[in-house]
Design a protein around this motif. Structure first.
Motif, PDB file in Angstrom:
ATOM      1  N   SER A  28     -52.597 -91.342 -31.800  1.00 10.88           N
ATOM      2  CA  SER A  28     -52.863 -90.223 -30.893  1.00 10.88           C
ATOM      3  C   SER A  28     -53.567 -90.633 -29.616  1.00 10.88           C
ATOM      4  CB  SER A  28     -53.711 -89.161 -31.620  1.00 10.88           C
ATOM      5  OG  SER A  28     -53.064 -88.715 -32.796  1.00 10.88           O
ATOM      6  N   SER A 179     -57.374 -83.599 -41.765  1.00 14.42           N
ATOM      7  CA  SER A 179     -57.201 -83.279 -40.346  1.00 14.42           C
ATOM      8  C   SER A 179     -56.586 -81.903 -40.168  1.00 14.42           C
ATOM      9  CB  SER A 179     -56.314 -84.337 -39.690  1.00 14.42           C
ATOM     10  OG  SER A 179     -56.063 -84.029 -38.347  1.00 14.42           O
ATOM     11  N   GLY A 180     -57.212 -81.079 -39.323  1.00 16.37           N
ATOM     12  CA  GLY A 180     -56.683 -79.752 -39.045  1.00 16.37           C
ATOM     13  C   GLY A 180     -56.863 -78.762 -40.177  1.00 16.37           C
ATOM     14  N   SER A 208     -64.857 -77.835 -36.214  1.00 16.47           N
ATOM     15  CA  SER A 208     -64.342 -77.604 -34.864  1.00 16.47           C
ATOM     16  C   SER A 208     -65.360 -76.991 -33.909  1.00 16.47           C
ATOM     17  CB  SER A 208     -63.111 -76.686 -34.927  1.00 16.47           C
ATOM     18  OG  SER A 208     -63.434 -75.458 -35.554  1.00 16.47           O
ATOM     19  N   ASP A 209     -66.600 -76.828 -34.360  1.00 15.34           N
ATOM     20  CA  ASP A 209     -67.608 -76.276 -33.459  1.00 15.34           C
ATOM     21  C   ASP A 209     -68.992 -76.815 -33.819  1.00 15.34           C
ATOM     22  OD1 ASP A 209     -69.196 -74.147 -35.167  1.00 15.34           O
ATOM     23  OD2 ASP A 209     -67.083 -73.820 -35.632  1.00 15.34           O
ATOM     24  N   ASN A 228     -59.666 -84.242 -34.959  1.00 13.16           N
ATOM     25  CA  ASN A 228     -58.634 -83.353 -34.461  1.00 13.16           C
ATOM     26  C   ASN A 228     -59.147 -82.400 -33.393  1.00 13.16           C
ATOM     27  OD1 ASN A 228     -56.837 -80.606 -35.012  1.00 13.16           O
ATOM     28  ND2 ASN A 228     -55.654 -82.478 -35.231  1.00 13.16           N
ATOM     29  N   ALA A 229     -60.328 -81.820 -33.596  1.00 16.10           N
ATOM     30  CA  ALA A 229     -60.876 -80.863 -32.626  1.00 16.10           C
ATOM     31  C   ALA A 229     -61.157 -81.527 -31.291  1.00 16.10           C
ATOM     32  CB  ALA A 229     -62.154 -80.232 -33.184  1.00 16.10           C
ATOM     33  N   GLU A 231     -59.601 -84.138 -30.066  1.00 14.83           N
ATOM     34  CA  GLU A 231     -58.333 -84.435 -29.397  1.00 14.83           C
ATOM     35  C   GLU A 231     -57.903 -83.252 -28.536  1.00 14.83           C
ATOM     36  OE1 GLU A 231     -55.398 -85.529 -32.253  1.00 14.83           O
ATOM     37  OE2 GLU A 231     -56.552 -87.215 -33.041  1.00 14.83           O
ATOM     38  N   LYS A 232     -58.212 -82.030 -28.999  1.00 16.08           N
ATOM     39  CA  LYS A 232     -57.814 -80.826 -28.277  1.00 16.08           C
ATOM     40  C   LYS A 232     -58.826 -80.457 -27.193  1.00 16.08           C
ATOM     41  CE  LYS A 232     -55.465 -79.021 -32.387  1.00 16.08           C
ATOM     42  NZ  LYS A 232     -55.439 -77.952 -33.416  1.00 16.08           N
ATOM     43  N   ALA A 233     -60.112 -80.767 -27.422  1.00 16.61           N
ATOM     44  CA  ALA A 233     -61.163 -80.394 -26.475  1.00 16.61           C
ATOM     45  C   ALA A 233     -62.238 -81.478 -26.451  1.00 16.61           C
ATOM     46  CB  ALA A 233     -61.775 -79.044 -26.868  1.00 16.61           C
TER      47      ALA A 233
END
Length: 252
Positions: A28, A179-180, A208-209, A228-229, A231-233
């Motif tokens: 990734s 993941s996720g 994720s937070d 994973n989180a 990678e998105k933000a």
């Protein structure tokens, strides 16, 4: 054999200091795009980079690690999904045994295959009991391992599994929802496991937070892993790092 990473983890646990690890999947990330992510991680005080994944299709594992080492002194720890995911350029290797499953290949079989390469690498090898917990959705690790995860509401199974891993000689326990994950591991399960073992406890999957990371640390996690989180933000690196490291100030 050097024990720098592990001894550091033990020392931090004894002093109630929590750690934050950023998980990088070589599939990734592009070595050329690592600059900003590593720079952000360094400014945020990230403690470790974990590198690996259930499926690593790319061939630039060494390249990714060398790039990280070129940019920062943050330790790089291999989190391998297969015997092929070994790089002598890392600082340490989590030698994972899937103790929550009943697949002999992931308990000892793949370790037998990888042992000569791992031994020759000179890496700091950290025996790690890996516990996969149901995160509410099928994950790559569950599919690849061909093993059912621990049900998310079965704290007793999780703590007995962790205790068995520790008594079998595992130096770390790693609980992962995958993941996720839709449902991260509950604080009650983390607390039950943390109170049942003395070795450092790593927790990842579905975080994720910053609030969730903070609560997991308060429940007993010694290391929080997020991949994973981020990678998105990527901006979450700073927020989660601050949350994780703030716990030490409130721990008596």
């Amino acid at each position: 054999m050097k024990m720098n990473i592990y001894s550091g983890l033990v020392e931090k646990k004894l002093n109630a200091r929590k750690s934050f690890a950023v998980l990088l999947d070589p599939d990734s990330v592009d070595p050329s795009s690592l600059n900003s992510l590593v720079n952000l991680s360094e400014k945020a005080g990230v403690d470790y980079f974990f590198v690996g994944g259930s499926l690593v299709l790319s061939t630039h594992l060494d390249e990714v690690i060398l790039k990280i080492k070129e940019l920062t002194d943050i330790p790089v720890v291999l989190f391998p999904g297969s015997p092929s995911q070994v790089s002598k350029y890392a600082d340490a290797l989590l030698y994972l045994s899937l103790i929550s499953g009943r697949n002999p290949e992931l308990l000892i079989g793949q370790h037998v295959v990888s042992a000569p390469v791992v031994k020759k690498s000179g890496l700091e090898v950290i025996p790690t009991g890996y516990i996969v917990v149901d995160g509410g959705a099928p994950t790559t690790v569950s599919y690849i391992s061909n093993a059912a995860p621990v049900p998310s509401d079965k704290n007793d199974i999780a703590l007995c599994t962790a205790m068995a891993g520790e008594m079998l000689g595992m130096k770390l326990i790693y609980m992962d929802a995958g993941s996720g994950a839709r449902m991260p591991i509950t604080e009650s399960m983390i607390r039950a496991v943390a109170q049942s073992i003395e070795v450092p406890l790593i927790v990842g999957g579905g975080i994720s937070d910053p609030e969730k990371a903070y609560r997991n640390c308060k429940a007993g996690a010694d290391v929080i892993v997020v991949g994973n989180a981020i990678e998105k933000a990527p901006s979450l690196i700073t927020e989660i790092s601050n949350a994780v490291h703030s716990v030490k100030k409130e721990t008596v």
